[in-house]
Design an enzyme around this catalytic site. Sequence first.
Site, short mmCIF file in Angstrom:
data_model
loop_
_atom_site.label_atom_id
_atom_site.label_comp_id
_atom_site.label_asym_id
_atom_site.label_seq_id
_atom_site.Cartn_x
_atom_site.Cartn_y
_atom_site.Cartn_z
N HIS A 135 0.81 -1.23 0.00
CA HIS A 135 0.00 0.00 0.00
C HIS A 135 0.83 1.27 0.00
CE1 HIS A 135 0.98 -0.10 4.25
NE2 HIS A 135 0.58 1.14 4.34
C1 UD1 Z 1 -2.12 5.44 6.07
C2 UD1 Z 1 -0.82 5.85 6.75
C3 UD1 Z 1 0.21 4.75 6.61
C4 UD1 Z 1 -0.33 3.42 7.06
C5 UD1 Z 1 -1.63 3.13 6.31
C6 UD1 Z 1 -2.26 1.84 6.72
C7 UD1 Z 1 -0.28 8.24 6.72
C8 UD1 Z 1 0.61 9.24 6.11
N1 UD1 Z 1 -0.25 7.04 6.14
O1 UD1 Z 1 -1.83 5.32 4.69
O2 UD1 Z 1 1.33 5.07 7.38
O3 UD1 Z 1 0.62 2.42 6.80
O4 UD1 Z 1 -2.53 4.19 6.59
O5 UD1 Z 1 -3.37 1.55 5.92
O6 UD1 Z 1 -0.95 8.53 7.67
N2 UD1 Z 1 -9.14 5.02 1.72
C9 UD1 Z 1 -10.35 4.35 1.62
N3 UD1 Z 1 -10.98 4.00 2.78
C10 UD1 Z 1 -10.48 4.26 4.00
C11 UD1 Z 1 -9.26 4.95 4.08
C12 UD1 Z 1 -8.59 5.31 2.94
O7 UD1 Z 1 -10.84 4.09 0.54
O8 UD1 Z 1 -11.10 3.89 5.01
C13 UD1 Z 1 -8.43 5.39 0.47
C14 UD1 Z 1 -8.72 6.81 0.06
O9 UD1 Z 1 -8.77 6.84 -1.33
C15 UD1 Z 1 -7.49 7.57 0.54
C16 UD1 Z 1 -6.41 6.53 0.37
O10 UD1 Z 1 -7.04 5.28 0.68
O11 UD1 Z 1 -7.27 8.71 -0.18
C17 UD1 Z 1 -5.24 6.72 1.29
O12 UD1 Z 1 -5.66 6.81 2.65
P1 UD1 Z 1 -4.75 7.62 3.72
O13 UD1 Z 1 -5.31 7.50 5.08
O14 UD1 Z 1 -4.49 8.98 3.21
O15 UD1 Z 1 -3.36 6.87 3.65
P2 UD1 Z 1 -3.01 5.32 3.63
O16 UD1 Z 1 -2.36 5.03 2.33
O17 UD1 Z 1 -4.11 4.45 4.09
#
Ligand code: UD1
Length: 367
Positions: free
Chosen positions: A206
């Site tokens: 991821h």
């Molecule tokens: C975040 C953390 C990362 C951790 C990861 C675990 C930061 C900088 N990154 O990354 O350290 O390893 O979580 O998963 O805080 N999304 C969904 N549903 C959700 C959440 C996210 O669809 O419930 C999608 C959205 O399109 C979002 C993308 O995932 O834009 C990224 O989510 P985000 O929380 O920004 O970062 P992660 O890549 O999950």
Amino acid sequence: MRVVVHIVGARPNFMKVAPIHRAIAERGHLRQLLVHTGQHYDVKMSDVFFTDLGMPDADIHLGVGSGSHAVQTARVMIELEKVFETERPDLVSVVGDVNSTLAAALVAAKMAIPVAHVEAGLRSFDRTMPEEINRIVTDRVSDWLLTPSPDADENLRREGTEPERIVRVGNVMIDSLLASKARADALPTLVDLGLTPRGYAVCTLHRPSNVDDPGRLGGLLDALAFVSTRVPVIFPAHPRTRRMIAEAGLTSKLDSSSNLRLVEPMGYLEFLALTSQAKLILTDSGGLQEESTALNVPCLTLRENTERPVTVSVGTNLVVGTDPDRIKHEAAKILEGRGKRGRVPELWDGHTSERIAELYERVLGAR
Ligand code: UD1
């Protein structure tokens, strides 16, 4: 009673906060408030972990959702400041390295509320990784630095942190793993997926550096496809990874490898049932490197570095980078039974949360 506020936001936070919350509740000397920032919001990225870990629902939900780093961090800060104004906590406890961790530590520090950072001192020395910035800044503004391993203590000392603020407590995530293992083992996950113990591999990816670059992602899928010619590869995909595979037009790589099985994100127990019986784990997750070591399952880390070197020096982890040929070579070795063996690092013993609860009571004069 003195008040401790715990912040959770993203998936890797839940299994760290659940045991700390439980240990403090059982001792009964402190009042606790659980705040969910809403960084992760899908049922499969958040709710299921509360159920699986037996964690009470959050007392306060901020509902910040997704956004750029600045937007997400700022939204958490704006909402949390209001919560801290009202609740006036005596200690803010943050875990890990996600944007919610950084935001909470900054707000508390500016309001002169003591901050304890659980999982302090980890460094990948790679500032292109958003989490590395979060780790450095969170540690700088925290009052108590609770570390999982000697390398973390050493990093903090080298950066000039006063030794009396560094407390090695061990790895709190392993508390959740050990407490949940028997329940996970009782699940029919393997049978449901048609797998046999030690007869399959598990993969998660991821990190933006791996999944946002179509060339890199394509190469990684090729390596996984190779592994899947030997054993089934179960790949629970983060929403971002699934979206990037589709956008990069890489779905055909999956269609042509029927043993490379992209599945929905799993709950904590279901995933533990899967990882604990795997022959091999391939990942870019920090937490999964640690869980592999605790479970004594060989792990290949598909990154150029790790902030968790103890999983390599002591545990089952090998950092192999993202070159498909290197990954194939190392995976083949493991599948042929020539994988690295490891031990469980010191203080990854299932009692870290008790040490944390004791420390919080002591610094707050609650005993
Ligand atoms: C975040 C953390 C990362 C951790 C990861 C675990 C930061 C900088 N990154 O990354 O350290 O390893 O979580 O998963 O805080 N999304 C969904 N549903 C959700 C959440 C996210 O669809 O419930 C999608 C959205 O399109 C979002 C993308 O995932 O834009 C990224 O989510 P985000 O929380 O920004 O970062 P992660 O890549 O999950």
